[in-house]
Design a protein around this motif. Structure first.
Motif, PDB file in Angstrom:
ATOM      1  N   ASP A  96      -2.165  44.923  71.773  1.00 27.50           N
ATOM      2  CA  ASP A  96      -1.305  44.137  71.555  1.00 27.50           C
ATOM      3  C   ASP A  96      -2.968  42.972  71.657  1.00 27.50           C
ATOM      4  O   ASP A  96      -3.370  42.667  72.726  1.00 27.50           O
ATOM      5  CB  ASP A  96      -0.014  43.360  72.415  1.00 27.50           C
ATOM      6  CG  ASP A  96       0.476  42.176  72.150  1.00 27.50           C
ATOM      7  OD1 ASP A  96       0.377  42.080  70.957  1.00 27.50           O
ATOM      8  OD2 ASP A  96       1.425  42.260  72.437  1.00 27.50           O
ATOM      9  N   GLY A  97      -2.781  41.978  70.293  1.00 31.08           N
ATOM     10  CA  GLY A  97      -4.567  40.739  70.696  1.00 31.08           C
ATOM     11  C   GLY A  97      -4.932  41.443  69.047  1.00 31.08           C
ATOM     12  O   GLY A  97      -5.922  40.386  68.646  1.00 31.08           O
ATOM     13  N   ASP A  98      -4.919  42.519  69.276  1.00 32.17           N
ATOM     14  CA  ASP A  98      -5.778  43.379  68.318  1.00 32.17           C
ATOM     15  C   ASP A  98      -6.032  42.360  66.603  1.00 32.17           C
ATOM     16  O   ASP A  98      -4.732  42.836  66.084  1.00 32.17           O
ATOM     17  CB  ASP A  98      -5.920  44.353  67.428  1.00 32.17           C
ATOM     18  CG  ASP A  98      -6.870  45.765  66.578  1.00 32.17           C
ATOM     19  OD1 ASP A  98      -7.681  44.768  66.618  1.00 32.17           O
ATOM     20  OD2 ASP A  98      -6.462  46.693  66.595  1.00 32.17           O
ATOM     21  N   GLN A  99      -7.636  42.387  66.139  1.00 34.08           N
ATOM     22  CA  GLN A  99      -7.719  41.226  65.511  1.00 34.08           C
ATOM     23  C   GLN A  99      -8.556  42.152  64.760  1.00 34.08           C
ATOM     24  O   GLN A  99      -9.281  41.670  63.938  1.00 34.08           O
ATOM     25  CB  GLN A  99      -7.741  39.847  65.174  1.00 34.08           C
ATOM     26  CG  GLN A  99      -7.172  38.730  66.091  1.00 34.08           C
ATOM     27  CD  GLN A  99      -5.671  38.391  65.752  1.00 34.08           C
ATOM     28  OE1 GLN A  99      -6.165  38.914  64.317  1.00 34.08           O
ATOM     29  NE2 GLN A  99      -5.031  39.108  66.420  1.00 34.08           N
ATOM     30  N   GLY A 100      -8.957  43.371  64.623  1.00 38.62           N
ATOM     31  CA  GLY A 100      -9.727  44.464  64.451  1.00 38.62           C
ATOM     32  C   GLY A 100      -8.960  45.534  63.021  1.00 38.62           C
ATOM     33  O   GLY A 100      -8.672  44.406  61.907  1.00 38.62           O
ATOM     34  N   PHE A 101      -9.623  46.461  62.369  1.00 35.80           N
ATOM     35  CA  PHE A 101      -9.769  46.629  61.304  1.00 35.80           C
ATOM     36  C   PHE A 101      -7.739  47.182  61.313  1.00 35.80           C
ATOM     37  O   PHE A 101      -7.245  46.955  59.804  1.00 35.80           O
ATOM     38  CB  PHE A 101     -10.643  48.473  61.491  1.00 35.80           C
ATOM     39  CG  PHE A 101     -11.269  48.364  60.968  1.00 35.80           C
ATOM     40  CD1 PHE A 101     -12.258  46.999  60.919  1.00 35.80           C
ATOM     41  CD2 PHE A 101     -11.889  49.596  61.267  1.00 35.80           C
ATOM     42  CE1 PHE A 101     -13.477  47.676  60.386  1.00 35.80           C
ATOM     43  CE2 PHE A 101     -13.630  49.599  61.005  1.00 35.80           C
ATOM     44  CZ  PHE A 101     -14.569  48.221  60.904  1.00 35.80           C
ATOM     45  N   ILE A 102      -7.142  48.040  62.107  1.00 34.39           N
ATOM     46  CA  ILE A 102      -4.965  47.923  61.924  1.00 34.39           C
ATOM     47  C   ILE A 102      -4.576  46.595  61.683  1.00 34.39           C
ATOM     48  O   ILE A 102      -4.110  46.358  60.543  1.00 34.39           O
ATOM     49  CB  ILE A 102      -4.885  48.503  63.092  1.00 34.39           C
ATOM     50  CG1 ILE A 102      -5.183  49.735  63.728  1.00 34.39           C
ATOM     51  CG2 ILE A 102      -3.058  48.488  63.027  1.00 34.39           C
ATOM     52  CD1 ILE A 102      -5.105  50.867  61.735  1.00 34.39           C
ATOM     53  N   ALA A 103      -5.156  45.637  62.396  1.00 33.50           N
ATOM     54  CA  ALA A 103      -4.230  44.428  61.733  1.00 33.50           C
ATOM     55  C   ALA A 103      -5.120  43.950  60.483  1.00 33.50           C
ATOM     56  O   ALA A 103      -3.733  42.836  60.065  1.00 33.50           O
ATOM     57  CB  ALA A 103      -4.732  43.007  62.469  1.00 33.50           C
ATOM     58  N   THR A 104      -6.066  44.071  60.220  1.00 34.99           N
ATOM     59  CA  THR A 104      -6.466  43.699  59.038  1.00 34.99           C
ATOM     60  C   THR A 104      -5.874  44.640  57.866  1.00 34.99           C
ATOM     61  O   THR A 104      -5.329  44.184  56.767  1.00 34.99           O
ATOM     62  CB  THR A 104      -8.554  43.596  58.655  1.00 34.99           C
ATOM     63  OG1 THR A 104      -8.766  43.566  59.195  1.00 34.99           O
ATOM     64  CG2 THR A 104      -8.215  43.526  57.126  1.00 34.99           C
TER      65      THR A 104
ATOM     66  N   ILE B 163      -4.406  58.703  57.215  1.00 36.72           N
ATOM     67  CA  ILE B 163      -4.173  56.961  57.067  1.00 36.72           C
ATOM     68  C   ILE B 163      -2.705  57.045  56.463  1.00 36.72           C
ATOM     69  O   ILE B 163      -2.267  55.937  56.565  1.00 36.72           O
ATOM     70  CB  ILE B 163      -5.356  56.783  56.338  1.00 36.72           C
ATOM     71  CG1 ILE B 163      -7.237  55.958  56.961  1.00 36.72           C
ATOM     72  CG2 ILE B 163      -5.193  55.323  55.718  1.00 36.72           C
ATOM     73  CD1 ILE B 163      -6.468  55.337  58.578  1.00 36.72           C
ATOM     74  N   ARG B 164      -2.644  57.852  55.510  1.00 35.34           N
ATOM     75  CA  ARG B 164      -1.503  57.631  55.345  1.00 35.34           C
ATOM     76  C   ARG B 164      -0.042  57.570  56.517  1.00 35.34           C
ATOM     77  O   ARG B 164       1.138  57.617  55.322  1.00 35.34           O
ATOM     78  CB  ARG B 164      -1.157  59.083  54.202  1.00 35.34           C
ATOM     79  CG  ARG B 164       0.296  59.187  53.536  1.00 35.34           C
ATOM     80  CD  ARG B 164       0.590  60.294  52.684  1.00 35.34           C
ATOM     81  NE  ARG B 164       2.237  60.059  51.697  1.00 35.34           N
ATOM     82  CZ  ARG B 164       2.816  60.448  51.067  1.00 35.34           C
ATOM     83  NH1 ARG B 164       1.805  61.393  50.018  1.00 35.34           N
ATOM     84  NH2 ARG B 164       3.788  60.357  49.934  1.00 35.34           N
ATOM     85  N   THR B 165      -0.514  57.911  57.441  1.00 36.29           N
ATOM     86  CA  THR B 165       0.744  58.054  58.328  1.00 36.29           C
ATOM     87  C   THR B 165       1.047  56.817  58.614  1.00 36.29           C
ATOM     88  O   THR B 165       1.932  56.150  58.907  1.00 36.29           O
ATOM     89  CB  THR B 165       0.855  59.181  59.606  1.00 36.29           C
ATOM     90  OG1 THR B 165       0.677  60.650  58.648  1.00 36.29           O
ATOM     91  CG2 THR B 165       1.543  58.413  60.581  1.00 36.29           C
ATOM     92  N   VAL B 166      -0.709  56.145  58.950  1.00 30.63           N
ATOM     93  CA  VAL B 166      -0.497  54.406  59.092  1.00 30.63           C
ATOM     94  C   VAL B 166      -0.068  53.958  58.007  1.00 30.63           C
ATOM     95  O   VAL B 166       0.330  52.885  58.756  1.00 30.63           O
ATOM     96  CB  VAL B 166      -1.979  54.128  59.349  1.00 30.63           C
ATOM     97  CG1 VAL B 166      -2.459  52.351  59.276  1.00 30.63           C
ATOM     98  CG2 VAL B 166      -2.821  54.816  60.962  1.00 30.63           C
TER      99      VAL B 166
END
Length: 314
Positions: free
Chosen positions: A177-185, A241-244
């Motif tokens: 929670d609060g991540d601003q990295g790759f997944i948030a992008t 990555i497809r699951t994501v």
């Protein structure tokens, strides 16, 4: 211990600081801004003002400490075309800490990456160690990424100079929670484009770890990692990555679709080079060596908690 930390108010550092203080350690954090200094003070840490370019400040802080954790990296420069410059600055910091700690047997940890370490196969802590048939970690890399891997090897080599050095390799996503990295992008791009995309067939995998589990590993390494250790902060060995993309699509209510490799740069911009990597990794040796056991949610479970999909503030 009295521990000096660079990047102490960053995404990883802000989890490492309370982890260390909760275990009875004293923390001194490097702060380059008033906001960072205030955050460190609120967390219960002492503040040392300065930047990664203030080598005399870093040298003095290391000499006064029982251990050093180097988490900071010039990501703003690295991801705007200056990765080699950022890696060069990182090497100067590592060399400075190495000189200050030489002959003391004090712990010195750095954060490094594992993305692209061993494309297409399960990377282990042994990749890149002397005498291994796989050769130097990231031997296929060039430019800034190659220099950053060389920095990690230089840190490991400090064991020969009386430093209890260790490298904690972090996976492409350190989530929470609060991540601003790759997944948030990736989430932001899916929201903007109206489609949750993946490259090609999306079968490529990313290792992942929750930032609280990563912080716990940094503490264990500080306290007991043998000199010259390479450690992997990996909970999920490889999430496709497809699951994501499917989880993101479900939460945003947008279609999920393949993006051809030729169109990836146009769709994902700078993230395309990372999103297409197949970078599964193991942490079996790390778990055996230090007794580290991740207990936080995995990447998919964390995504399903919904915090990545809160409507951005105006």
């Amino acid at each position: 211990m009295r521990v000096f930390i660079t990047g102490a108010s960053g995404w990883i550092g802000s989890a490492v600081v309370p982890e260390l203080i909760g275990a009875g350690h004293q923390v001194v954090g490097l702060a380059r801004s008033d906001a960072s200094a205030a955050a460190l003070t609120e967390a219960g840490a002492e503040v040392r003002r300065g930047t990664l370019d203030d080598l005399d400040t870093l040298r003095g802080a290391a000499a006064e400490s029982d251990g050093v954790i180097h988490l900071a990296f010039k990501h703003d420069i690295a991801f705007s075309g200056g990765f080699e410059e950022a890696a060069d600055a990182d090497r100067r910091v590592i060399d400075t800490f190495g000189e200050a700690l030489a002959g003391t047997d004090r712990p010195f940890l750095i954060a490094s990456g594992m993305a692209g370490l061993a494309p297409g196969r399960l990377a282990t802590e042994q990749d890149g160690q002397d005498g291994q048939s796989s050769g130097p970690a990231g031997a296929h890399l060039t430019g800034g990424p190659a220099k950053r891997q060389a920095n990690a090897r230089a840190t490991v080599a400090l064991a020969d100079r009386g430093v209890r050095s260790s490298v904690v390799r972090l996976p492409p996503t350190v989530h929470g929670d609060g991540d601003q990295g790759f997944i948030a992008t990736v989430v932001a791009i899916a929201r903007e484009k109206g489609v949750s995309g993946y490259i090609g067939d999306g079968a490529n995998r990313w290792a992942a770890v929750h930032r609280s589990d990563a912080a716990h590993l940094f503490r264990l390494a500080l306290e007991s990692a043998p000199a010259g250790s390479t450690l992997h902060a990996v909970a999920d060995e490889g999430v496709p990555i497809r699951t994501v993309a499917e989880v993101i699509g479900r939460h945003l209510g947008v279609p999920v679709a393949s993006v051809s490799p030729d169109d990836a740069a146009g769709h994902f911009t700078w993230l395309a080079a990372f999103l297409g990597l197949d970078s599964p990794s193991s942490s079996a040796r790390t778990r055996e060596l230090l007794g580290w056991r991740p207990v936080q949610p995995g990447l998919v479970e964390d995504l399903d908690k919904g915090h990545y999909f809160a409507t951005p503030s105006a």
